[in-house]
Design a protein around this motif. Structure first.
Motif, PDB file in Angstrom:
ATOM      1  N   GLY A   6       0.849  -1.157   0.114  1.00 15.22           N
ATOM      2  CA  GLY A   6      -0.049   0.019  -0.096  1.00 15.22           C
ATOM      3  C   GLY A   6       0.808   1.282   0.072  1.00 15.22           C
ATOM      4  O   GLY A   6       0.283   2.187   0.329  1.00 15.22           O
ATOM      5  N   CYS A   7       2.151   1.139  -0.185  1.00 11.75           N
ATOM      6  CA  CYS A   7       2.912   2.306  -0.228  1.00 11.75           C
ATOM      7  C   CYS A   7       2.751   3.097  -1.524  1.00 11.75           C
ATOM      8  O   CYS A   7       2.243   2.623  -2.516  1.00 11.75           O
ATOM      9  N   GLY A   8       2.892   4.247  -1.550  1.00 14.09           N
ATOM     10  CA  GLY A   8       2.845   5.323  -2.626  1.00 14.09           C
ATOM     11  C   GLY A   8       3.198   6.480  -2.281  1.00 14.09           C
ATOM     12  O   GLY A   8       3.518   6.998  -1.256  1.00 14.09           O
ATOM     13  N   GLU A   9       2.912   7.270  -3.496  1.00 11.46           N
ATOM     14  CA  GLU A   9       3.146   8.825  -3.131  1.00 11.46           C
ATOM     15  C   GLU A   9       1.642   9.730  -2.607  1.00 11.46           C
ATOM     16  O   GLU A   9       0.605   9.466  -2.987  1.00 11.46           O
ATOM     17  N   LEU A  10       2.127  10.366  -1.775  1.00 10.97           N
ATOM     18  CA  LEU A  10       0.989  11.376  -1.055  1.00 10.97           C
ATOM     19  C   LEU A  10       0.249  12.059  -2.170  1.00 10.97           C
ATOM     20  O   LEU A  10       0.804  13.110  -2.550  1.00 10.97           O
ATOM     21  N   VAL A  11      -0.909  11.984  -2.342  1.00  8.97           N
ATOM     22  CA  VAL A  11      -1.922  12.988  -3.224  1.00  8.97           C
ATOM     23  C   VAL A  11      -2.923  13.746  -2.752  1.00  8.97           C
ATOM     24  O   VAL A  11      -3.369  14.609  -3.175  1.00  8.97           O
ATOM     25  N   TRP A  12      -3.263  13.434  -1.451  1.00 13.53           N
ATOM     26  CA  TRP A  12      -4.363  14.113  -0.579  1.00 13.53           C
ATOM     27  C   TRP A  12      -4.264  13.817   0.909  1.00 13.53           C
ATOM     28  O   TRP A  12      -4.221  12.851   1.192  1.00 13.53           O
TER      29      TRP A  12
END
Ligand SMILES: *[C@@H]1O[C@H](CO)[C@@H](O)[C@H](O)[C@H]1NC(C)=O
Length: 272
Positions: A6-12
């Motif tokens: 579930g890792c990823g780039e913060l978008v919101w």
């Protein structure tokens, strides 16, 4: 490593949800948190609070769950053997990690045995108002935990006030690796780590603040970003990410708040 799921780039970042308001001046700023990797007898529900106004901060409140936290009924109060500086402390794997007052010393306090189990100076780190966040408060050294482990953000004379990020060994508190960013620590209100990326917040007083910069430790590169961030109570003194809950915990002008976040998925087959 399953926690990287579930890792990823913060978008919101969502609106803050308020869980508790401190009722004395000692709670104008502070730290509240849950341990993302608790060790028995503590659980994912165990909630921790430290009021950090004052010169000898040693009391750590433990609550069985969010309900008891909201009602203000601690299950135990710990008295630390050394006082805490500022709002950079956190709970991780059954220990409270914190900066010892008036020093660059990091301490690991095992809550179950109530003893200091590791102690280490953070090499060259400024402390006691040398390189704080813009709100001051001796916020020179800020610990963080994310999907990849334990981190600390600070600055040094060599970095001339720019944010330095170090990955720490959680057993020994030794620095494993260090990155130097190009963003001045005093120009931002706070920072937190998500999936190995540092994010900074541009204001602690503005209700319409923004996350304005992201530094990716995997690629060793930073870039400006613009993600809305609300300081509802206009004096945000602490922001930390909890990788188990994928939420931001914050302490905004007596109020203990939490924010939802959305991460844009990174390809799962990628070599992390
Ligand atoms: C960080 O950089 C790595 C390597 O370039 C990349 O695979 C990853 O997606 C980046 N993470 C974020 C959150 O941007």
């Amino acid at each position: 490593c399953p926690t990287l799921a579930g890792c990823g780039e913060l978008v919101w970042v969502g609106e803050p949800a308020t869980f508790r308001k401190a009722d004395t001046i000692a709670g104008k700023y502070g730290v509240w948190m849950r341990d993302p990797e608790p060790i028995a007898p503590y659980t994912h529900d165990s909630t921790w609070r430290i009021d950090t106004v004052g010169s000898d901060i040693r009391h750590v409140f433990e609550y069985d769950d969010l309900d008891q936290f909201m009602k203000g009924y601690p299950s135990k109060v710990y008295v630390l053997p050394a006082s805490i500086e500022s709002t950079g402390a956190l709970m991780y794997r059954g220990a409270l990690y914190f900066q010892k007052r008036r020093s660059r010393t990091l301490l690991k306090y095992d809550v179950k045995t109530e003893t200091i189990s590791a102690q280490k100076d953070l090499p060259h780190a400024g402390f006691q108002g040398q390189f704080p966040y813009s709100w001051g408060g001796y916020t020179d050294i800020d610990l963080a935990v994310d999907e990849r482990g334990l981190w600390v953000t600070y600055s040094t004379n060599k970095a001339r006030g720019a944010i330095v990020i170090s990955k720490l060994n959680p057993e020994t508190l030794e620095v494993e690796q260090t990155w130097e960013t190009k963003i001045r620590k005093q120009s931002v209100a706070n920072s937190f780590m998500i999936c190995g990326t540092l994010y900074t917040v541009n204001s602690y007083v503005s209700q319409n603040a923004a996350i304005n910069y992201a530094y990716n430790t995997t690629s060793s590169s930073g870039k400006p970003v613009n993600i809305a961030f609300e300081n509802r109570y206009k004096y945000n003194s602490m922001i930390d990410y909890n990788p188990a809950e994928k939420k931001l915990f914050a302490w905004d002008n007596f109020n203990m708040v939490m924010y939802d976040v959305k991460l844009a998925k990174i390809n799962r087959n990628e070599n992390l």
